[in-house]
Design an enzyme around this catalytic site. Structure first.
Site, PDB file in Angstrom:
ATOM      1  N   SER A  57       0.793  -1.258  -0.059  1.00  0.00           N
ATOM      2  CA  SER A  57      -0.054   0.022   0.034  1.00  0.00           C
ATOM      3  C   SER A  57       0.769   1.350   0.079  1.00  0.00           C
ATOM      4  CB  SER A  57      -1.120   0.038   1.209  1.00  0.00           C
ATOM      5  OG  SER A  57      -1.468   1.240   1.501  1.00  0.00           O
ATOM      6  N   TYR A  83      -0.771   0.150  10.039  1.00  0.00           N
ATOM      7  CA  TYR A  83      -0.848  -0.682   8.883  1.00  0.00           C
ATOM      8  C   TYR A  83       0.317  -0.319   7.767  1.00  0.00           C
ATOM      9  CZ  TYR A  83      -3.250  -1.547   4.407  1.00  0.00           C
ATOM     10  OH  TYR A  83      -3.672  -1.878   3.179  1.00  0.00           O
ATOM     11  N   LYS A  86       2.804  -3.400   6.359  1.00  0.00           N
ATOM     12  CA  LYS A  86       3.098  -3.340   4.906  1.00  0.00           C
ATOM     13  C   LYS A  86       4.382  -3.355   4.492  1.00  0.00           C
ATOM     14  CE  LYS A  86      -1.324  -4.291   3.381  1.00  0.00           C
ATOM     15  NZ  LYS A  86      -1.582  -5.345   2.685  1.00  0.00           N
TER      16      LYS A  86
END
Length: 329
Positions: free
Chosen positions: A126, A154, A158
Protein backbone atom coordinates in the site's frame (compact mmCIF):
# COMPACT_ATOMS: atom_id res chain seq x y z
CA UNK A 1 -1.47 -24.43 -12.63
CA UNK A 2 -2.75 -24.17 -9.07
CA UNK A 3 -3.41 -20.65 -7.75
CA UNK A 4 -4.30 -19.45 -4.24
CA UNK A 5 -5.86 -16.06 -3.46
CA UNK A 6 -5.93 -15.07 0.20
CA UNK A 7 -8.75 -12.66 0.84
CA UNK A 8 -10.34 -14.35 -2.15
CA UNK A 9 -13.96 -13.65 -1.17
CA UNK A 10 -13.38 -9.93 -0.72
CA UNK A 11 -14.08 -7.37 -3.40
CA UNK A 12 -10.61 -7.20 -4.90
CA UNK A 13 -10.07 -10.95 -4.49
CA UNK A 14 -13.32 -11.62 -6.31
CA UNK A 15 -12.40 -9.24 -9.14
CA UNK A 16 -9.01 -10.92 -9.48
CA UNK A 17 -10.58 -14.39 -9.44
CA UNK A 18 -13.02 -13.42 -12.19
CA UNK A 19 -10.18 -12.03 -14.30
CA UNK A 20 -8.11 -15.20 -13.88
CA UNK A 21 -11.02 -17.49 -14.69
CA UNK A 22 -11.75 -15.53 -17.84
CA UNK A 23 -8.11 -15.70 -18.89
CA UNK A 24 -8.08 -19.46 -18.39
CA UNK A 25 -4.28 -19.51 -18.52
CA UNK A 26 -1.68 -17.82 -16.36
CA UNK A 27 2.05 -17.54 -16.95
CA UNK A 28 1.64 -19.79 -19.99
CA UNK A 29 -0.17 -22.63 -18.21
CA UNK A 30 -3.86 -23.57 -17.97
CA UNK A 31 -5.47 -22.84 -14.61
CA UNK A 32 -6.49 -26.15 -13.06
CA UNK A 33 -7.51 -24.99 -9.62
CA UNK A 34 -8.18 -21.60 -8.05
CA UNK A 35 -8.45 -21.69 -4.25
CA UNK A 36 -10.10 -18.72 -2.58
CA UNK A 37 -9.22 -18.47 1.11
CA UNK A 38 -11.19 -16.12 3.33
CA UNK A 39 -13.25 -15.90 6.50
CA UNK A 40 -16.40 -16.22 4.39
CA UNK A 41 -17.21 -18.24 1.29
CA UNK A 42 -17.13 -16.57 -2.14
CA UNK A 43 -20.54 -15.34 -3.24
CA UNK A 44 -20.19 -14.03 -6.79
CA UNK A 45 -22.21 -16.32 -9.11
CA UNK A 46 -19.55 -16.35 -11.83
CA UNK A 47 -16.95 -17.55 -9.32
CA UNK A 48 -19.12 -20.00 -7.39
CA UNK A 49 -20.33 -21.74 -10.55
CA UNK A 50 -16.84 -22.43 -11.93
CA UNK A 51 -15.67 -26.01 -11.36
CA UNK A 52 -12.05 -24.85 -11.08
CA UNK A 53 -12.82 -22.86 -7.92
CA UNK A 54 -12.36 -24.25 -4.40
CA UNK A 55 -13.28 -22.28 -1.28
CA UNK A 56 -11.30 -22.51 1.95
CA UNK A 57 -13.18 -20.80 4.77
CA UNK A 58 -11.66 -19.93 8.12
CA UNK A 59 -8.97 -17.98 9.92
CA UNK A 60 -6.04 -17.64 7.51
CA UNK A 61 -3.32 -18.20 10.09
CA UNK A 62 -5.00 -21.35 11.34
CA UNK A 63 -5.78 -22.60 7.83
CA UNK A 64 -2.28 -22.00 6.45
CA UNK A 65 -0.89 -25.55 6.92
CA UNK A 66 -3.86 -27.08 5.08
CA UNK A 67 -3.73 -24.46 2.33
CA UNK A 68 -0.08 -25.22 1.64
CA UNK A 69 -0.28 -28.99 2.09
CA UNK A 70 -0.85 -29.24 -1.65
CA UNK A 71 1.61 -27.31 -3.80
CA UNK A 72 0.53 -23.84 -4.94
CA UNK A 73 2.19 -22.55 -8.10
CA UNK A 74 1.09 -18.94 -7.58
CA UNK A 75 -0.20 -17.16 -4.48
CA UNK A 76 -1.88 -13.76 -4.50
CA UNK A 77 -1.70 -12.58 -0.89
CA UNK A 78 -4.43 -9.95 -0.60
CA UNK A 79 -5.77 -10.74 2.88
CA UNK A 80 -5.10 -8.00 5.39
CA UNK A 81 -6.46 -6.10 8.34
CA UNK A 82 -7.02 -2.59 7.02
CA UNK A 83 -5.73 0.81 8.06
CA UNK A 84 -8.19 2.06 10.67
CA UNK A 85 -8.51 -1.45 12.16
CA UNK A 86 -4.74 -1.71 12.64
CA UNK A 87 -4.55 1.70 14.26
CA UNK A 88 -7.36 0.84 16.68
CA UNK A 89 -6.19 -2.70 17.47
CA UNK A 90 -2.41 -3.11 17.32
CA UNK A 91 -2.46 -6.83 18.10
CA UNK A 92 -5.00 -7.50 15.36
CA UNK A 93 -2.71 -5.85 12.81
CA UNK A 94 0.31 -7.84 13.97
CA UNK A 95 -1.55 -11.14 13.77
CA UNK A 96 -3.43 -10.55 10.53
CA UNK A 97 -0.69 -8.76 8.62
CA UNK A 98 2.65 -9.90 10.00
CA UNK A 99 2.04 -13.32 11.53
CA UNK A 100 -0.09 -14.59 8.64
CA UNK A 101 2.40 -13.34 6.05
CA UNK A 102 5.34 -14.89 7.88
CA UNK A 103 3.48 -18.22 8.07
CA UNK A 104 2.76 -18.02 4.34
CA UNK A 105 6.39 -17.27 3.50
CA UNK A 106 7.69 -20.16 5.58
CA UNK A 107 5.10 -22.52 4.12
CA UNK A 108 6.10 -21.59 0.58
CA UNK A 109 9.76 -21.96 1.50
CA UNK A 110 9.11 -25.49 2.71
CA UNK A 111 7.15 -26.23 -0.46
CA UNK A 112 10.08 -25.07 -2.60
CA UNK A 113 12.46 -27.29 -0.65
CA UNK A 114 10.22 -30.31 -1.28
CA UNK A 115 9.57 -29.71 -4.97
CA UNK A 116 12.63 -27.85 -6.17
CA UNK A 117 10.32 -25.31 -7.86
CA UNK A 118 9.98 -21.70 -6.70
CA UNK A 119 6.35 -20.68 -6.14
CA UNK A 120 5.39 -17.19 -7.26
CA UNK A 121 4.08 -14.90 -4.52
CA UNK A 122 2.33 -11.61 -5.24
CA UNK A 123 1.84 -9.36 -2.21
CA UNK A 124 -0.49 -6.38 -2.20
CA UNK A 125 1.22 -3.56 -0.35
CA UNK A 126 0.00 0.00 0.00
CA UNK A 127 0.98 3.64 -0.44
CA UNK A 128 0.52 3.80 3.34
CA UNK A 129 4.20 2.76 3.55
CA UNK A 130 4.99 6.40 2.76
CA UNK A 131 4.78 9.20 5.28
CA UNK A 132 6.58 12.30 6.41
CA UNK A 133 9.27 11.81 9.02
CA UNK A 134 11.27 14.66 10.62
CA UNK A 135 14.45 13.02 9.39
CA UNK A 136 13.13 12.19 5.92
CA UNK A 137 10.36 14.59 4.88
CA UNK A 138 7.85 13.32 2.35
CA UNK A 139 8.68 14.71 -1.11
CA UNK A 140 6.02 16.39 -3.23
CA UNK A 141 6.19 13.52 -5.73
CA UNK A 142 6.79 9.89 -4.78
CA UNK A 143 9.24 8.22 -7.14
CA UNK A 144 10.33 4.62 -7.43
CA UNK A 145 13.38 5.28 -5.25
CA UNK A 146 11.57 7.24 -2.51
CA UNK A 147 12.33 5.69 0.87
CA UNK A 148 9.23 4.58 2.82
CA UNK A 149 8.74 6.05 6.29
CA UNK A 150 5.29 4.79 7.35
CA UNK A 151 3.36 6.79 9.93
CA UNK A 152 0.68 4.23 10.77
CA UNK A 153 0.61 0.67 12.09
CA UNK A 154 -0.87 -0.55 8.82
CA UNK A 155 1.82 1.14 6.76
CA UNK A 156 4.59 -0.17 9.01
CA UNK A 157 3.25 -3.72 8.79
CA UNK A 158 3.03 -3.55 5.01
CA UNK A 159 6.60 -2.27 4.74
CA UNK A 160 7.92 -5.02 7.01
CA UNK A 161 6.21 -7.60 4.80
CA UNK A 162 7.75 -6.00 1.71
CA UNK A 163 11.21 -6.44 3.18
CA UNK A 164 10.57 -10.03 4.24
CA UNK A 165 9.41 -10.95 0.74
CA UNK A 166 12.44 -9.27 -0.82
CA UNK A 167 14.70 -11.27 1.51
CA UNK A 168 12.98 -14.61 0.84
CA UNK A 169 13.31 -13.84 -2.88
CA UNK A 170 17.00 -12.97 -2.52
CA UNK A 171 17.56 -16.30 -0.78
CA UNK A 172 15.76 -18.17 -3.60
CA UNK A 173 13.07 -19.46 -1.26
CA UNK A 174 10.34 -18.13 -3.58
CA UNK A 175 9.73 -15.70 -6.45
CA UNK A 176 8.26 -12.68 -4.71
CA UNK A 177 6.62 -9.65 -6.30
CA UNK A 178 5.17 -6.69 -4.44
CA UNK A 179 3.01 -3.87 -5.75
CA UNK A 180 1.87 -0.88 -3.75
CA UNK A 181 -1.79 -0.42 -4.55
CA UNK A 182 -3.46 2.95 -4.66
CA UNK A 183 -6.78 3.44 -2.89
CA UNK A 184 -9.34 1.57 -4.98
CA UNK A 185 -12.37 3.66 -5.89
CA UNK A 186 -15.20 3.04 -6.52
CA UNK A 187 -15.70 -0.13 -4.49
CA UNK A 188 -19.24 -1.58 -4.43
CA UNK A 189 -20.83 -3.06 -1.33
CA UNK A 190 -20.65 -1.93 2.26
CA UNK A 191 -18.01 0.32 3.83
CA UNK A 192 -15.09 -1.50 5.45
CA UNK A 193 -12.76 -0.53 8.28
CA UNK A 194 -10.26 1.26 6.08
CA UNK A 195 -9.59 4.94 6.67
CA UNK A 196 -10.00 5.40 2.92
CA UNK A 197 -13.45 3.77 2.83
CA UNK A 198 -15.19 7.12 2.36
CA UNK A 199 -13.40 7.58 -0.98
CA UNK A 200 -15.81 5.02 -2.37
CA UNK A 201 -18.72 5.84 -0.07
CA UNK A 202 -19.08 9.46 -1.17
CA UNK A 203 -19.70 8.19 -4.72
CA UNK A 204 -21.38 4.82 -4.18
CA UNK A 205 -23.99 5.91 -1.64
CA UNK A 206 -25.21 9.03 -3.49
CA UNK A 207 -25.51 7.04 -6.72
CA UNK A 208 -27.80 4.71 -4.78
CA UNK A 209 -29.81 7.67 -3.48
CA UNK A 210 -28.30 7.46 0.02
CA UNK A 211 -26.56 10.14 2.10
CA UNK A 212 -22.81 9.99 2.63
CA UNK A 213 -20.34 11.74 4.90
CA UNK A 214 -16.96 13.13 3.87
CA UNK A 215 -14.61 13.19 6.90
CA UNK A 216 -11.77 15.23 5.32
CA UNK A 217 -11.27 18.68 3.84
CA UNK A 218 -12.50 18.91 0.26
CA UNK A 219 -9.09 20.03 -0.96
CA UNK A 220 -7.42 16.85 0.32
CA UNK A 221 -5.56 15.29 -2.61
CA UNK A 222 -5.59 11.50 -2.94
CA UNK A 223 -4.07 8.87 -5.25
CA UNK A 224 -6.72 6.54 -6.64
CA UNK A 225 -7.16 3.67 -9.08
CA UNK A 226 -10.27 2.00 -10.43
CA UNK A 227 -10.89 -1.68 -9.64
CA UNK A 228 -10.18 -2.68 -13.26
CA UNK A 229 -6.90 -0.76 -13.37
CA UNK A 230 -5.86 -2.23 -10.03
CA UNK A 231 -6.47 -5.82 -11.17
CA UNK A 232 -4.61 -5.12 -14.41
CA UNK A 233 -1.62 -3.93 -12.36
CA UNK A 234 -1.68 -7.00 -10.12
CA UNK A 235 -1.74 -9.36 -13.09
CA UNK A 236 1.04 -7.49 -14.89
CA UNK A 237 3.37 -7.55 -11.88
CA UNK A 238 2.62 -11.22 -11.15
CA UNK A 239 3.38 -12.27 -14.72
CA UNK A 240 6.40 -10.08 -15.52
CA UNK A 241 9.83 -11.64 -15.69
CA UNK A 242 12.40 -10.58 -13.12
CA UNK A 243 14.34 -8.36 -15.51
CA UNK A 244 11.19 -6.45 -16.48
CA UNK A 245 10.33 -5.88 -12.82
CA UNK A 246 13.57 -3.97 -12.36
CA UNK A 247 14.45 -5.43 -8.97
CA UNK A 248 13.00 -7.09 -5.87
CA UNK A 249 11.68 -3.93 -4.26
CA UNK A 250 8.00 -3.01 -4.42
CA UNK A 251 6.54 -1.34 -7.50
CA UNK A 252 4.26 1.68 -7.12
CA UNK A 253 1.23 1.10 -9.34
CA UNK A 254 -0.03 4.06 -11.42
CA UNK A 255 -2.10 6.70 -9.63
CA UNK A 256 -4.81 9.12 -10.68
CA UNK A 257 -4.37 12.19 -8.47
CA UNK A 258 -7.55 14.10 -7.61
CA UNK A 259 -8.87 16.17 -4.74
CA UNK A 260 -12.04 15.17 -2.93
CA UNK A 261 -13.62 18.31 -4.34
CA UNK A 262 -12.80 17.15 -7.88
CA UNK A 263 -14.31 13.75 -7.09
CA UNK A 264 -17.58 15.40 -6.08
CA UNK A 265 -17.49 17.66 -9.12
CA UNK A 266 -17.17 14.55 -11.29
CA UNK A 267 -20.09 13.00 -9.44
CA UNK A 268 -22.19 16.09 -10.13
CA UNK A 269 -21.20 16.08 -13.79
CA UNK A 270 -22.26 12.45 -14.16
CA UNK A 271 -25.29 12.23 -11.85
CA UNK A 272 -26.47 15.80 -11.23
CA UNK A 273 -26.49 18.34 -8.41
CA UNK A 274 -29.13 16.57 -6.33
CA UNK A 275 -27.03 13.43 -6.19
CA UNK A 276 -23.85 15.31 -5.27
CA UNK A 277 -25.78 17.21 -2.58
CA UNK A 278 -26.28 13.95 -0.68
CA UNK A 279 -22.66 14.25 0.49
CA UNK A 280 -22.13 16.29 3.66
CA UNK A 281 -18.87 17.40 5.22
CA UNK A 282 -18.26 16.17 8.79
CA UNK A 283 -14.57 16.35 9.75
CA UNK A 284 -13.04 13.35 11.52
CA UNK A 285 -9.56 14.32 12.76
CA UNK A 286 -8.40 10.70 13.07
CA UNK A 287 -9.36 9.82 9.50
CA UNK A 288 -8.06 13.15 8.18
CA UNK A 289 -4.70 12.57 9.88
CA UNK A 290 -4.27 9.11 8.36
CA UNK A 291 -5.45 9.98 4.85
CA UNK A 292 -3.74 13.37 4.86
CA UNK A 293 -0.45 11.66 5.61
CA UNK A 294 -0.61 9.52 2.49
CA UNK A 295 1.13 10.76 -0.66
CA UNK A 296 -1.02 11.88 -3.56
CA UNK A 297 1.45 12.39 -6.43
CA UNK A 298 3.47 9.58 -8.01
CA UNK A 299 6.00 9.16 -10.78
CA UNK A 300 6.19 5.42 -11.50
CA UNK A 301 8.45 4.57 -14.47
CA UNK A 302 8.81 0.91 -13.41
CA UNK A 303 5.04 0.45 -13.70
CA UNK A 304 5.02 2.37 -16.97
CA UNK A 305 7.67 0.00 -18.33
CA UNK A 306 5.18 -2.83 -17.78
CA UNK A 307 2.62 -0.94 -19.90
CA UNK A 308 0.59 0.28 -16.92
CA UNK A 309 -1.12 3.69 -16.95
CA UNK A 310 -3.33 5.66 -14.54
CA UNK A 311 -7.07 5.90 -15.12
CA UNK A 312 -7.89 8.58 -17.67
CA UNK A 313 -10.11 10.67 -15.35
CA UNK A 314 -12.24 10.28 -12.26
CA UNK A 315 -15.35 10.89 -14.32
CA UNK A 316 -14.38 7.84 -16.39
CA UNK A 317 -13.97 5.86 -13.16
CA UNK A 318 -17.50 6.78 -12.03
CA UNK A 319 -18.97 5.97 -15.43
CA UNK A 320 -17.26 2.58 -15.39
CA UNK A 321 -18.64 1.89 -11.90
CA UNK A 322 -22.16 2.70 -13.09
CA UNK A 323 -21.78 0.47 -16.15
CA UNK A 324 -20.42 -2.43 -14.06
CA UNK A 325 -23.16 -2.01 -11.45
CA UNK A 326 -25.85 -2.21 -14.12
CA UNK A 327 -24.24 -5.34 -15.56
CA UNK A 328 -23.90 -7.17 -12.24
CA UNK A 329 -26.82 -5.70 -10.36
Amino acid sequence: MKILITGGAGFLGTQLARALLRLGHFRGQPIERLTLADRVAPAHPEVVADARVAADVGDLLQRMPALLAGAQDVVFHLASAVSAECEADFDLGLRSNLDATRALLDGLRQQAMRSGQLPVLFFSSSVAVFGSDPGIPLPAVIRDDTFPTPQSSYGAQKFICEQLIAEYTRKDFLDGRVARLMTVSVRPGRPNGAASSFLSGIIREPLAGLPAVCPVDLDTAVALASPANTVAGILAVAQADREALGGRTAINLPALTVTVRQMLQALEAVAGKETAALVTLSPDPAIARIVGGWPAHFDSPRAAALGLKPDASYRAVIEQYIADNKTTG
